[in-house]
Design a protein around this motif. Structure first.
Motif, PDB file in Angstrom:
ATOM      1  N   ALA A   1      18.368  71.548   8.370  1.00  0.00           N
ATOM      2  CA  ALA A   1      18.184  72.224   9.659  1.00  0.00           C
ATOM      3  C   ALA A   1      19.332  71.894  10.610  1.00  0.00           C
ATOM      4  O   ALA A   1      19.846  72.772  11.311  1.00  0.00           O
ATOM      5  CB  ALA A   1      16.852  71.820  10.270  1.00  0.00           C
ATOM      6  N   LEU A   2      19.755  70.648  10.621  1.00  0.00           N
ATOM      7  CA  LEU A   2      20.869  70.248  11.476  1.00  0.00           C
ATOM      8  C   LEU A   2      22.153  70.951  11.056  1.00  0.00           C
ATOM      9  O   LEU A   2      22.887  71.471  11.895  1.00  0.00           O
ATOM     10  CB  LEU A   2      21.052  68.731  11.429  1.00  0.00           C
ATOM     11  N   LEU A   3      22.436  70.983   9.758  1.00  0.00           N
ATOM     12  CA  LEU A   3      23.639  71.666   9.281  1.00  0.00           C
ATOM     13  C   LEU A   3      23.572  73.161   9.575  1.00  0.00           C
ATOM     14  O   LEU A   3      24.582  73.775   9.920  1.00  0.00           O
ATOM     15  CB  LEU A   3      23.831  71.413   7.787  1.00  0.00           C
ATOM     16  N   GLY A   4      22.393  73.752   9.449  1.00  0.00           N
ATOM     17  CA  GLY A   4      22.234  75.168   9.773  1.00  0.00           C
ATOM     18  C   GLY A   4      22.507  75.443  11.242  1.00  0.00           C
ATOM     19  O   GLY A   4      23.185  76.424  11.580  1.00  0.00           O
ATOM     20  N   LEU A   5      22.006  74.574  12.108  1.00  0.00           N
ATOM     21  CA  LEU A   5      22.280  74.741  13.540  1.00  0.00           C
ATOM     22  C   LEU A   5      23.765  74.590  13.851  1.00  0.00           C
ATOM     23  O   LEU A   5      24.314  75.300  14.692  1.00  0.00           O
ATOM     24  CB  LEU A   5      21.477  73.727  14.351  1.00  0.00           C
ATOM     25  N   LEU A   6      24.412  73.649  13.177  1.00  0.00           N
ATOM     26  CA  LEU A   6      25.845  73.455  13.414  1.00  0.00           C
ATOM     27  C   LEU A   6      26.655  74.656  12.936  1.00  0.00           C
ATOM     28  O   LEU A   6      27.695  74.977  13.514  1.00  0.00           O
ATOM     29  CB  LEU A   6      26.325  72.176  12.734  1.00  0.00           C
ATOM     30  N   LEU A   7      26.199  75.317  11.876  1.00  0.00           N
ATOM     31  CA  LEU A   7      26.895  76.520  11.415  1.00  0.00           C
ATOM     32  C   LEU A   7      26.689  77.685  12.370  1.00  0.00           C
ATOM     33  O   LEU A   7      27.595  78.476  12.602  1.00  0.00           O
ATOM     34  CB  LEU A   7      26.406  76.902  10.014  1.00  0.00           C
ATOM     35  N   VAL A   8      25.490  77.796  12.932  1.00  0.00           N
ATOM     36  CA  VAL A   8      25.187  78.908  13.837  1.00  0.00           C
ATOM     37  C   VAL A   8      25.800  78.669  15.215  1.00  0.00           C
ATOM     38  O   VAL A   8      26.311  79.597  15.842  1.00  0.00           O
ATOM     39  CB  VAL A   8      23.660  79.104  13.943  1.00  0.00           C
ATOM     40  N   PHE A   9      25.743  77.443  15.693  1.00  0.00           N
ATOM     41  CA  PHE A   9      26.260  77.101  17.017  1.00  0.00           C
ATOM     42  C   PHE A   9      27.328  76.008  16.883  1.00  0.00           C
ATOM     43  O   PHE A   9      27.033  74.819  17.068  1.00  0.00           O
ATOM     44  CB  PHE A   9      25.138  76.586  17.922  1.00  0.00           C
ATOM     45  N   PRO A  10      28.587  76.359  16.599  1.00  0.00           N
ATOM     46  CA  PRO A  10      29.643  75.342  16.426  1.00  0.00           C
ATOM     47  C   PRO A  10      29.849  74.407  17.626  1.00  0.00           C
ATOM     48  O   PRO A  10      30.183  73.249  17.428  1.00  0.00           O
ATOM     49  CB  PRO A  10      30.897  76.163  16.159  1.00  0.00           C
TER      50      PRO A  10
ATOM     51  N   LEU B   1      27.760  72.865  19.199  1.00  0.00           N
ATOM     52  CA  LEU B   1      26.831  71.735  19.093  1.00  0.00           C
ATOM     53  C   LEU B   1      27.496  70.532  18.428  1.00  0.00           C
ATOM     54  O   LEU B   1      27.126  69.396  18.708  1.00  0.00           O
ATOM     55  CB  LEU B   1      25.589  72.135  18.293  1.00  0.00           C
ATOM     56  N   LEU B   2      28.470  70.791  17.564  1.00  0.00           N
ATOM     57  CA  LEU B   2      29.175  69.689  16.906  1.00  0.00           C
ATOM     58  C   LEU B   2      29.908  68.840  17.937  1.00  0.00           C
ATOM     59  O   LEU B   2      29.870  67.603  17.876  1.00  0.00           O
ATOM     60  CB  LEU B   2      30.151  70.232  15.859  1.00  0.00           C
ATOM     61  N   ALA B   3      30.551  69.482  18.904  1.00  0.00           N
ATOM     62  CA  ALA B   3      31.256  68.738  19.944  1.00  0.00           C
ATOM     63  C   ALA B   3      30.273  67.910  20.765  1.00  0.00           C
ATOM     64  O   ALA B   3      30.547  66.747  21.091  1.00  0.00           O
ATOM     65  CB  ALA B   3      32.020  69.697  20.848  1.00  0.00           C
ATOM     66  N   ILE B   4      29.128  68.484  21.081  1.00  0.00           N
ATOM     67  CA  ILE B   4      28.116  67.756  21.846  1.00  0.00           C
ATOM     68  C   ILE B   4      27.604  66.563  21.043  1.00  0.00           C
ATOM     69  O   ILE B   4      27.425  65.465  21.581  1.00  0.00           O
ATOM     70  CB  ILE B   4      26.962  68.699  22.234  1.00  0.00           C
ATOM     71  N   LEU B   5      27.415  66.775  19.750  1.00  0.00           N
ATOM     72  CA  LEU B   5      26.938  65.700  18.879  1.00  0.00           C
ATOM     73  C   LEU B   5      27.956  64.566  18.799  1.00  0.00           C
ATOM     74  O   LEU B   5      27.599  63.385  18.867  1.00  0.00           O
ATOM     75  CB  LEU B   5      26.654  66.267  17.488  1.00  0.00           C
ATOM     76  N   VAL B   6      29.236  64.907  18.700  1.00  0.00           N
ATOM     77  CA  VAL B   6      30.294  63.888  18.626  1.00  0.00           C
ATOM     78  C   VAL B   6      30.372  63.113  19.934  1.00  0.00           C
ATOM     79  O   VAL B   6      30.474  61.880  19.935  1.00  0.00           O
ATOM     80  CB  VAL B   6      31.647  64.548  18.278  1.00  0.00           C
ATOM     81  N   VAL B   7      30.309  63.819  21.053  1.00  0.00           N
ATOM     82  CA  VAL B   7      30.359  63.146  22.358  1.00  0.00           C
ATOM     83  C   VAL B   7      29.169  62.206  22.521  1.00  0.00           C
ATOM     84  O   VAL B   7      29.316  61.075  22.999  1.00  0.00           O
ATOM     85  CB  VAL B   7      30.415  64.186  23.498  1.00  0.00           C
ATOM     86  N   ALA B   8      28.000  62.640  22.107  1.00  0.00           N
ATOM     87  CA  ALA B   8      26.808  61.795  22.217  1.00  0.00           C
ATOM     88  C   ALA B   8      26.935  60.561  21.325  1.00  0.00           C
ATOM     89  O   ALA B   8      26.548  59.457  21.721  1.00  0.00           O
ATOM     90  CB  ALA B   8      25.570  62.594  21.843  1.00  0.00           C
ATOM     91  N   ALA B   9      27.491  60.734  20.130  1.00  0.00           N
ATOM     92  CA  ALA B   9      27.651  59.601  19.221  1.00  0.00           C
ATOM     93  C   ALA B   9      28.651  58.581  19.774  1.00  0.00           C
ATOM     94  O   ALA B   9      28.437  57.375  19.686  1.00  0.00           O
ATOM     95  CB  ALA B   9      28.094  60.094  17.851  1.00  0.00           C
ATOM     96  N   VAL B  10      29.735  59.083  20.353  1.00  0.00           N
ATOM     97  CA  VAL B  10      30.754  58.183  20.906  1.00  0.00           C
ATOM     98  C   VAL B  10      30.227  57.478  22.154  1.00  0.00           C
ATOM     99  O   VAL B  10      30.448  56.281  22.337  1.00  0.00           O
ATOM    100  CB  VAL B  10      32.046  58.972  21.211  1.00  0.00           C
TER     101      VAL B  10
END
Length: 56
Positions: free
Chosen positions: A8-17, A19-28
């Motif tokens: 589900a996470l990978l599917g969301l990242l494919l549909v809404f690219p 979100l990857l930037a938001i995920l990286v910022v949150a992780a950092v």
């Protein structure tokens, strides 16, 4: 269940690219020690050059 969540996470990242930037910022942002270390590595070459100039 874990594989379903990962899919589900990978599917969301494919549909809404963006979100990857938001995920990286949150992780950092969740690891302040890593952020501080990275900033120190980035500043080190500049500081070393400046210190050598002062020594002359």
């Amino acid at each position: 269940m874990r594989w379903l969540l990962l899919g589900a996470l990978l599917g969301l990242l494919l549909v809404f690219p963006p979100l990857l930037a938001i995920l990286v910022v949150a992780a950092v942002a969740s690891k302040p020690v890593a952020v501080t270390f990275a900033l120190g590595l980035a500043a080190r070459p500049y500081l070393a050059r400046k210190a050598r100039r002062w020594a002359r």
